[in-house]
Scaffold this motif. Structure first.
Motif, PDB file in Angstrom:
ATOM      1  N   ASP A   1       0.808  -1.217   0.000  1.00  0.00           N
ATOM      2  CA  ASP A   1       0.000   0.000   0.000  1.00  0.00           C
ATOM      3  C   ASP A   1       0.846   1.274   0.000  1.00  0.00           C
ATOM      4  O   ASP A   1       0.302   2.374   0.085  1.00  0.00           O
ATOM      5  CB  ASP A   1      -0.926   0.023   1.217  1.00  0.00           C
ATOM      6  N   ILE A   2       2.145   1.128  -0.091  1.00  0.00           N
ATOM      7  CA  ILE A   2       3.034   2.293  -0.045  1.00  0.00           C
ATOM      8  C   ILE A   2       2.796   3.158  -1.284  1.00  0.00           C
ATOM      9  O   ILE A   2       2.884   2.685  -2.409  1.00  0.00           O
ATOM     10  CB  ILE A   2       4.519   1.852   0.023  1.00  0.00           C
ATOM     11  N   GLU A   3       2.494   4.425  -1.052  1.00  0.00           N
ATOM     12  CA  GLU A   3       2.250   5.363  -2.153  1.00  0.00           C
ATOM     13  C   GLU A   3       3.555   5.906  -2.741  1.00  0.00           C
ATOM     14  O   GLU A   3       3.671   6.100  -3.945  1.00  0.00           O
ATOM     15  CB  GLU A   3       1.400   6.541  -1.660  1.00  0.00           C
ATOM     16  N   ILE A   4       4.535   6.188  -1.851  1.00  0.00           N
ATOM     17  CA  ILE A   4       5.777   6.830  -2.287  1.00  0.00           C
ATOM     18  C   ILE A   4       6.965   6.132  -1.643  1.00  0.00           C
ATOM     19  O   ILE A   4       6.979   5.907  -0.429  1.00  0.00           O
ATOM     20  CB  ILE A   4       5.791   8.327  -1.911  1.00  0.00           C
ATOM     21  N   THR A   5       7.966   5.807  -2.451  1.00  0.00           N
ATOM     22  CA  THR A   5       9.224   5.250  -1.965  1.00  0.00           C
ATOM     23  C   THR A   5      10.341   6.206  -2.356  1.00  0.00           C
ATOM     24  O   THR A   5      10.463   6.579  -3.526  1.00  0.00           O
ATOM     25  CB  THR A   5       9.499   3.864  -2.577  1.00  0.00           C
ATOM     26  N   VAL A   6      11.138   6.612  -1.357  1.00  0.00           N
ATOM     27  CA  VAL A   6      12.259   7.515  -1.584  1.00  0.00           C
ATOM     28  C   VAL A   6      13.551   6.751  -1.344  1.00  0.00           C
ATOM     29  O   VAL A   6      13.689   6.070  -0.324  1.00  0.00           O
ATOM     30  CB  VAL A   6      12.201   8.739  -0.636  1.00  0.00           C
ATOM     31  N   LEU A   7      14.478   6.865  -2.266  1.00  0.00           N
ATOM     32  CA  LEU A   7      15.826   6.346  -2.064  1.00  0.00           C
ATOM     33  C   LEU A   7      16.724   7.547  -1.834  1.00  0.00           C
ATOM     34  O   LEU A   7      16.969   8.328  -2.759  1.00  0.00           O
ATOM     35  CB  LEU A   7      16.302   5.560  -3.285  1.00  0.00           C
ATOM     36  N   ASP A   8      17.176   7.706  -0.583  1.00  0.00           N
ATOM     37  CA  ASP A   8      18.052   8.825  -0.275  1.00  0.00           C
ATOM     38  C   ASP A   8      19.498   8.349  -0.277  1.00  0.00           C
ATOM     39  O   ASP A   8      19.784   7.254   0.193  1.00  0.00           O
ATOM     40  CB  ASP A   8      17.693   9.438   1.081  1.00  0.00           C
ATOM     41  N   GLU A   9      20.382   9.179  -0.778  1.00  0.00           N
ATOM     42  CA  GLU A   9      21.791   8.812  -0.959  1.00  0.00           C
ATOM     43  C   GLU A   9      21.882   7.516  -1.772  1.00  0.00           C
ATOM     44  O   GLU A   9      22.578   6.568  -1.417  1.00  0.00           O
ATOM     45  CB  GLU A   9      22.517   8.692   0.375  1.00  0.00           C
ATOM     46  N   ALA A  10      21.163   7.504  -2.875  1.00  0.00           N
ATOM     47  CA  ALA A  10      21.093   6.325  -3.735  1.00  0.00           C
ATOM     48  C   ALA A  10      22.469   5.907  -4.234  1.00  0.00           C
ATOM     49  O   ALA A  10      22.743   4.711  -4.390  1.00  0.00           O
ATOM     50  CB  ALA A  10      20.156   6.590  -4.910  1.00  0.00           C
ATOM     51  N   ASP A  11      23.350   6.873  -4.457  1.00  0.00           N
ATOM     52  CA  ASP A  11      24.703   6.547  -4.907  1.00  0.00           C
ATOM     53  C   ASP A  11      25.434   5.719  -3.851  1.00  0.00           C
ATOM     54  O   ASP A  11      26.122   4.744  -4.171  1.00  0.00           O
ATOM     55  CB  ASP A  11      25.487   7.818  -5.245  1.00  0.00           C
ATOM     56  N   GLN A  12      25.270   6.065  -2.578  1.00  0.00           N
ATOM     57  CA  GLN A  12      25.910   5.307  -1.502  1.00  0.00           C
ATOM     58  C   GLN A  12      25.316   3.898  -1.401  1.00  0.00           C
ATOM     59  O   GLN A  12      26.030   2.939  -1.134  1.00  0.00           O
ATOM     60  CB  GLN A  12      25.756   6.021  -0.163  1.00  0.00           C
ATOM     61  N   MET A  13      23.996   3.787  -1.599  1.00  0.00           N
ATOM     62  CA  MET A  13      23.381   2.458  -1.544  1.00  0.00           C
ATOM     63  C   MET A  13      23.955   1.557  -2.629  1.00  0.00           C
ATOM     64  O   MET A  13      24.205   0.379  -2.396  1.00  0.00           O
ATOM     65  CB  MET A  13      21.861   2.547  -1.631  1.00  0.00           C
TER      66      MET A  13
END
Length: 187
Positions: A147-159
């Motif tokens: 049911d998640i409406e929005i997924t944010v990947l923060d510091e995607a480069d580090q991930m």
């Protein structure tokens, strides 16, 4: 004169919280990202150097977009480290000072899982998580993402650099089809 954040569409409650912490003028990434995130539902990529206010660029509009009539988790923010997760949680709590009905929690590795499981039993609108801990909670059936409406990947480069991409892909595959995805990175 209207505050520049008001001109971007940010609510008076959030602007008041920003004023309390002496944030009055949006940075370039904030000025560009906030109106798009508030008004559009397509995927979004935000690139800006470290220290330019990326957390507020996605955090302010996300706080405003929370549907308080729903008790479901609406936003998941994936972060590469527990420290970043705690920093984002702290910032979001400052930004939402005058929105006490919004519930935010952090479920990151490196800390005991039992208190996090207990927190997830309460109402949570926004969950900040490291990929490994989130997958662990999903496997143990303490959290679901459909049911998640929005997924944010923060510091995607580090991930990517830290080898989290298989876990991130698995998490994204479990989120709501058609849900909005945002990626923020310094590179």
């Amino acid at each position: 004169m209207l505050n520049n954040f008001v001109n971007l569409g940010i609510s008076k409650e959030i602007v008041k919280a920003l004023t309390d912490i002496s944030i009055e003028i949006p940075t370039e990434i904030q000025a560009k990202a906030i109106p798009i995130i508030l008004n559009e539902t397509h995927d979004f990529v935000g690139l800006a150097k470290t220290g330019t206010g990326k957390t507020a660029a996605f955090g302010l509009p996300l706080l405003q977009l929370i549907d308080l009539k729903s008790n479901a988790i609406q936003v998941v923010i994936l972060v590469p480290t527990r420290e970043l997760g705690q920093q984002i949680l702290s910032n979001f709590k400052l930004f939402s000072k005058y929105l006490p009905e919004i519930s935010i929690t952090s479920v990151c590795g490196g800390t005991p899982i039992k208190p996090q499981i207990e927190q997830l039993k309460d109402i949570n609108h926004i969950v900040i998580a490291t990929p490994g801990r989130l997958i662990d909670l999903i496997q143990k059936k303490h959290m679901k993402l459909d049911d998640i409406e929005i997924t944010v990947l923060d510091e995607a480069d580090q991930m990517a650099d830290m080898g989290f991409l298989p876990d991130v892909k698995r998490i994204l595959d479990l989120t709501k089809p058609g849900g909005q995805r945002m990626l923020f990175s310094a590179t």
